[in-house]
Design a protein around this motif. Structure first.
Motif, PDB file in Angstrom:
ATOM      1  N   GLY A   1       0.633  -1.007  -0.397  1.00  0.00           N
ATOM      2  CA  GLY A   1       0.110   0.063  -0.194  1.00  0.00           C
ATOM      3  C   GLY A   1       1.022   1.530   0.090  1.00  0.00           C
ATOM      4  N   LEU A   2       2.312   0.965   0.846  1.00  0.00           N
ATOM      5  CA  LEU A   2       2.845   2.497   0.937  1.00  0.00           C
ATOM      6  C   LEU A   2       3.267   3.188  -0.413  1.00  0.00           C
ATOM      7  N   PRO A   3       3.707   2.068  -1.404  1.00  0.00           N
ATOM      8  CA  PRO A   3       4.692   2.516  -2.431  1.00  0.00           C
ATOM      9  C   PRO A   3       3.708   3.092  -3.481  1.00  0.00           C
ATOM     10  N   LEU A   4       2.398   2.537  -3.474  1.00  0.00           N
ATOM     11  CA  LEU A   4       1.330   3.465  -4.621  1.00  0.00           C
ATOM     12  C   LEU A   4       0.902   4.208  -4.131  1.00  0.00           C
ATOM     13  N   GLY A   5       0.374   4.492  -2.858  1.00  0.00           N
ATOM     14  CA  GLY A   5      -0.048   5.546  -1.948  1.00  0.00           C
ATOM     15  C   GLY A   5       0.387   6.338  -2.532  1.00  0.00           C
TER      16      GLY A   5
ATOM     17  N   LYS B   1       2.077  12.111  -8.012  1.00  0.00           N
ATOM     18  CA  LYS B   1       1.566  12.386  -9.813  1.00  0.00           C
ATOM     19  C   LYS B   1      -0.038  12.205  -9.155  1.00  0.00           C
ATOM     20  N   PRO B   2      -0.537  12.638  -9.351  1.00  0.00           N
ATOM     21  CA  PRO B   2      -2.273  12.513  -8.618  1.00  0.00           C
ATOM     22  C   PRO B   2      -3.260  12.348 -10.331  1.00  0.00           C
ATOM     23  N   ASP B   3      -2.204  12.930 -10.922  1.00  0.00           N
ATOM     24  CA  ASP B   3      -2.919  13.638 -12.136  1.00  0.00           C
ATOM     25  C   ASP B   3      -2.775  11.833 -13.061  1.00  0.00           C
ATOM     26  N   HIS B   4      -1.629  11.300 -13.116  1.00  0.00           N
ATOM     27  CA  HIS B   4      -1.390  10.073 -13.977  1.00  0.00           C
ATOM     28  C   HIS B   4      -2.042   9.479 -13.835  1.00  0.00           C
ATOM     29  N   PRO B   5      -2.577   8.705 -14.931  1.00  0.00           N
ATOM     30  CA  PRO B   5      -3.122   7.775 -15.383  1.00  0.00           C
ATOM     31  C   PRO B   5      -2.889   6.517 -14.237  1.00  0.00           C
ATOM     32  N   ALA B   6      -1.739   6.425 -14.071  1.00  0.00           N
ATOM     33  CA  ALA B   6      -1.136   5.110 -12.882  1.00  0.00           C
ATOM     34  C   ALA B   6      -1.543   4.986 -11.979  1.00  0.00           C
ATOM     35  N   ALA B   7      -1.821   6.813 -11.541  1.00  0.00           N
ATOM     36  CA  ALA B   7      -2.314   6.758  -9.848  1.00  0.00           C
ATOM     37  C   ALA B   7      -3.841   6.889  -9.838  1.00  0.00           C
ATOM     38  N   ARG B   8      -4.552   6.965 -10.436  1.00  0.00           N
ATOM     39  CA  ARG B   8      -6.233   6.780 -11.004  1.00  0.00           C
ATOM     40  C   ARG B   8      -6.306   5.535 -10.994  1.00  0.00           C
ATOM     41  N   THR B   9      -5.671   4.408 -11.550  1.00  0.00           N
ATOM     42  CA  THR B   9      -5.888   3.187 -11.283  1.00  0.00           C
ATOM     43  C   THR B   9      -5.428   2.980  -9.941  1.00  0.00           C
TER      44      THR B   9
END
Lengths: 305, 327, 325
Positions: free
Chosen positions: C112-116, C122-130
């Protein structure tokens, strides 16, 4: 229609209508939330009209044939219809089972939610309105309950109460009411300090009237928000308990019971008996949560700023 | 004549927001020589802090340097990529921030935050880095630096924290320090101590400095030159005596008029009427025109370019005050 | 500080006492347990004998006091089904449950930590949205169903990991653990992942909002102005700041992991106390249920107490707020 009977109040509904329209407009701005709402609507309609849609009445023993058991998705039943999602261990068409199961799951979730909301609203209002010792005792109980995980409380309750729809609903009510009570008390405390409550009191209105007519309507927004989350939670919890074999009995096959029945076939690769009811459960919960997320954004004035 | 340490030419930094483009800095030029202190004065929103961050290369999206040039020791730095820019930051270019309560990381010890700053640019042992930190702390007047080094930021007072921040800025003996209102958040007595300290250190090390402030009285005693900013532009720039004693831009004049100590006792302070315009919607002419007592039709139509005057300064006004008074 | 600790301990004792009362009267009201303990064809005499043997013939308040006395001695009676001491049976199974909960906690942080943090940077990155969509899904997914899907995918379809049971255990410093063998890890991987699912979503959300908040702070800009590498800024300056709330929340969540392990242990046939509880509920083995509840409540109260005291020791603001109450 109300403006026919009460012409002098015609302005009030109009204003409320405008606010409601604004609220709907804000809600619909979010495409994900609209998707969630559509999902929920479809699921509710499917559950409501299950007897009309389902290819088979899974409770009608005359229609269910054991020879049809454990058929993979798409197989033809002996009756000639296609079992798009396969069949379960006793030969019931899984799609029909899911449609009927949704009825039970939704009914249990909604009923427990409504009862818990009413109970929590009442207790929360009483705590906020009267304060003092009453409030202290109530909030102690609420805190005590919220400090323990709901799954544990529910398990203990069903251990004590036993199986049955009524008992599961009771257990779910006990698990949920404290959330409502805490939320209502929080917003009621804020409302109570406002001038209009003073005004209502100084007019000599009774406690009940002040609480119900003046404070309650102003606490409803947060209640609606947690009601969505809690209903989703209740549906999930019922499924969990039923899966564990301590929830609903086999005679009330909710989605959890269906999944539980498929568990034994899982290791031999007959995944669909557990898989599809789980997907239905997941879609229901996701739909409610998406709507709830948006409601929180729209109804919470603190976030609006 | 030696080359200035910092030359900023026609710098424009815009923020591309949803509501439109905000031209926070729009065509700003100034330069700072070695050992010189330039005071940038302006109200909040005048673009003075954004100018500072532009020089540091710390403008984040939606902000962007859209044009202009920033040269450090004659080398262009606006075009540099992040990795090369990082080698300059903290080494040749240092910055001190406004609020010392916020600039030090609350959960890291002072030694962690100082040693990492040393090691970011110099490949030395941790022991060597530590002794350099102690040296820097004692330079800025922190008593028993070796013990204070292992403390956490909340164990320091505001003034002491700002001294720590200054010590960190001085670690690599930078060529230029940008100080963004470093004394605004401090008590008046501590403010003057820090001012005296910084002035002494800069003189000793020959470090050039850009001192950003909204307070004219702070730069009056500190700066060699002053640049007055209004709505993203420099409106008047020159040697401190010339600008303060003989202001030619009506805005500068107004600023001086609103400083308490510059006015006779018992007299009402003058204020500049109106407020700073929104940077998203500037008038086509002079940005100060709506608040200016001397505004003419020319001011409404044409933006005045900044140009040299007789006293070694530059001013951007169609009706500089000396002449306006004369006519 | 001392007053704060005393008040918190008093609160904790209140919770335990309340639970003792609730559990006792809950089980008392529910029905006569004697019927569960005697064979169906038992005579009246036999029933009376059992009744006396277990003290069910005494008045309620006497039974309650006896119950409290037993609880204070850590004595919860004998299991109707297994015959042994209830508390002993629970404690025997506890290491397996704690091991599972601990590994789940580690999974929650490691995944969870690295993903969060990424989603926060990068809140707007597509991966972040995923990632964020995934965390919403993680909150919605019913734990037990995910468990089934894990078994279906990793055990049945791919055949990579075993679906049931615990690996061989070894005893280290008196603690039985299966984590020292590869086989042990293979067995714990799926149940721990299953149990961690909700907490992974939680950590993602906490880490994301923490990172977003921290990266706007002046100290991050100052760190950049010092010329630090992004790796150092994220890894030290931001991470250290967001770890305090995350560790606090996870500490409090450990108890809920233990409670939720009832579900996971049942699916994966993990021999912990949760599975034992469920079996006891199905067989109405009252002493075991009571012993489990008291052990878990005690575990909960202790964890909350420790986290609260540690937190107030770390953060002076909490202590001040406590005084103003």
């Amino acid at each position: 229609m109300s403006d026919l009977t009460l012409p002098k109040n015609a302005a009030a509904p109009k204003k409320a209508q405008g606010e409601f329209a604004r609220f709907v407009g804000r809600f619909l701005e979010d495409r994900v939330a609209v998707f969630g709402l559509a999902l929920i609507s479809i699921i509710v309609l499917l559950a409501l009209f299950a007897p009309l849609i389902a290819p088979q009445n899974p409770y009608d023993l005359a229609r269910v044939d054991i020879m049809d058991s454990r058929q993979p998705p798409g197989a033809k039943a002996l009756d000639g219809f296609t079992m798009w999602l396969g069949s379960d261990g006793v030969g019931r068409d899984l799609l029909s089972g899911i449609l009927y199961g949704l009825r039970i799951s939704l009914m249990v979730g909604l009923l427990s939610g409504v009862i818990a909301a009413c109970l929590g609203l009442m207790v929360g209002l009483i705590a906020a309105y009267f304060g003092g010792r009453i409030e202290n005792v109530i909030m102690r109980i609420v805190d005590l309950q919220l400090s323990l995980p709901s799954v544990l409380i529910a398990l203990i309750l069903v251990a004590l109460l036993g199986k049955g729809v009524d008992k599961i609903i009771l257990a779910l009510v006990v698990v949920q009411w404290a959330y409502y009570a805490r939320t209502v008390r929080g917003s009621a405390l804020v409302e109570r300090r406002k001038e209009y409550v003073e005004a209502a009191r100084s007019l000599g209105l009774s406690h009940t009237r002040t609480m119900l007519r003046h404070i309650l309507p102003n606490c409803l927004a947060p209640v609606i928000v947690i009601a969505t989350v809690q209903t989703a939670h209740a549906i999930s919890l019922e499924a969990t308990l039923s899966f564990l074999g301590v929830g609903l009995p086999q005679t009330e096959p909710s989605l959890g019971v269906l999944i539980s029945n498929g568990f034994q076939y899982m290791l031999s690769g007959k995944y669909w008996i557990s898989f599809f009811p789980g997907v239905a459960l997941l879609l229901t919960i996701v739909g409610i949560n998406l709507v709830g997320d948006r409601l929180r954004d729209v109804l919470n004035p603190r976030l609006e700023k | 004549m030696t080359r200035p340490v910092l030359e900023v030419e026609n710098l424009a930094t815009h923020f591309f927001t949803r509501e439109g483009v905000v031209k926070a800095v729009d065509g700003v030029s100034f330069s700072v020589g070695a050992g010189e202190v330039l005071g940038i004065v302006g109200e909040s929103g005048s673009g003075k802090s954004v100018s500072g961050f532009s020089i540091m290369g710390l403008i984040d999206p939606p902000g962007k340097i859209v044009s202009g040039s920033i040269r450090l020791n004659g080398e262009e730095i606006t075009a540099r990529d992040e990795a090369t820019m990082r080698k300059v930051r903290g080494k040749d270019l240092a910055m001190i921030f406004q609020d010392p309560m916020m600039t030090l990381n609350p959960v890291l010890r002072i030694d962690t935050q100082m040693i990492e700053a040393v090691l970011a640019h110099d490949n030395v042992s941790e022991q060597a880095a530590r002794s350099r930190c102690i040296e820097a702390l004692s330079m800025v007047g922190i008593p028993s630096p070796a013990e204070r080094l292992v403390a956490y930021p909340h164990q320091f007072s505001g003034g002491m924290r700002q001294r720590v921040a200054i010590a960190i800025a001085l670690l690599h003996r930078p060529k230029l320090i940008i100080a963004d209102e470093p004394t605004t958040a401090l008590d008046v007595t501590i403010q003057s101590q820090i001012l005296a300290e910084v002035q002494k250190l800069c003189a000793e090390t020959g470090t050039a400095m850009v001192w950003i402030t909204h307070d004219l009285s702070v730069v009056a005693g500190l700066a060699d030159r002053i640049a007055v900013m209004y709505a993203g532009r420099v409106v008047e720039e020159g040697p401190v005596e010339r600008v303060l004693e003989n202001p030619q831009h009506p805005y500068t004049n107004g600023l001086i008029g609103s400083v308490p100590s510059a006015n006779p006792m018992g007299q009402r302070l003058r204020q500049i009427p109106g407020s700073t315009p929104s940077l998203g919607r500037l008038p086509p002419g002079c940005a100060f025109e709506p608040r200016c007592a001397f505004a003419s039709d020319l001011c409404r139509q044409q933006r005045p370019a900044i140009g040299p005057d007789s006293g070694g300064a530059r001013v951007a006004c169609h009706h500089p005050l000396s002449r306006a008074r004369a006519s | 500080m001392l007053a704060f600790i005393i008040r918190r301990v008093a609160q904790a004792l209140f919770v335990v006492l309340a639970m003792v009362i609730i559990v006792f009267f809950g089980t008392y009201v529910v029905g006569d347990p004697v019927w569960m303990m005697v064979p169906g064809d038992a005579t009246q005499d036999q029933i009376e004998q059992v009744r006396r043997e277990f003290g069910f013939d005494k008045p309620v308040h006497v039974q309650f006091l006896l119950f409290v006395a037993d609880v204070l001695q850590g004595e919860f009676g004998r299991s109707y089904v297994h015959g042994g001491s209830a508390i002993g049976l629970i404690l025997d199974r506890m290491p397996a449950t704690l091991e599972l909960a601990l590994v789940a906690l580690i999974f929650a942080v490691v995944i969870g930590l690295p993903l969060g943090v990424f989603a926060g940077l990068k809140p707007d990155h597509p991966a972040a949205r995923t990632i964020m969509a995934g965390s919403i899904l993680g909150f919605s997914l019913p734990t037990f169903w995910v468990g089934l899907m894990l078994i279906m995918f990793f055990s049945v379809m791919l055949g990579w990991l075993p679906a049931t049971g615990r690996g061989p255990t070894t005893t280290v410093l008196g603690i039985e653990t299966s984590l020292l063998t590869l086989k042990g890890w293979q067995h714990i991987a799926l149940p721990a992942l299953n149990l961690a699912l909700l907490k992974i979503s939680l950590v993602i959300r906490l880490a994301r909002s923490g990172t977003r908040e921290a990266s706007l702070q002046d100290y991050v800009k100052f760190a950049r102005a010092k010329g630090l590498s992004p790796k150092r800024i994220v890894g030290v300056h931001i991470l250290k700041n967001i770890m305090i709330p995350i560790v606090t929340v996870l500490g409090l969540e450990f108890g809920s992991l233990v409670a939720f392990s009832v579900v996971t242990e049942t699916i994966f046939a993990w021999p912990g106390m949760g599975k034992l509880l469920l079996e006891s509920i199905q067989r109405l083995d009252r002493p075991l249920i009571v012993a489990y509840v008291m052990v878990v409540v005690l575990l909960f109260v202790t964890i909350n107490l420790i986290v609260d005291i540690l937190y107030s020791a770390l953060d002076p603001r909490v202590r001040l707020a406590g005084k103003n109450e």
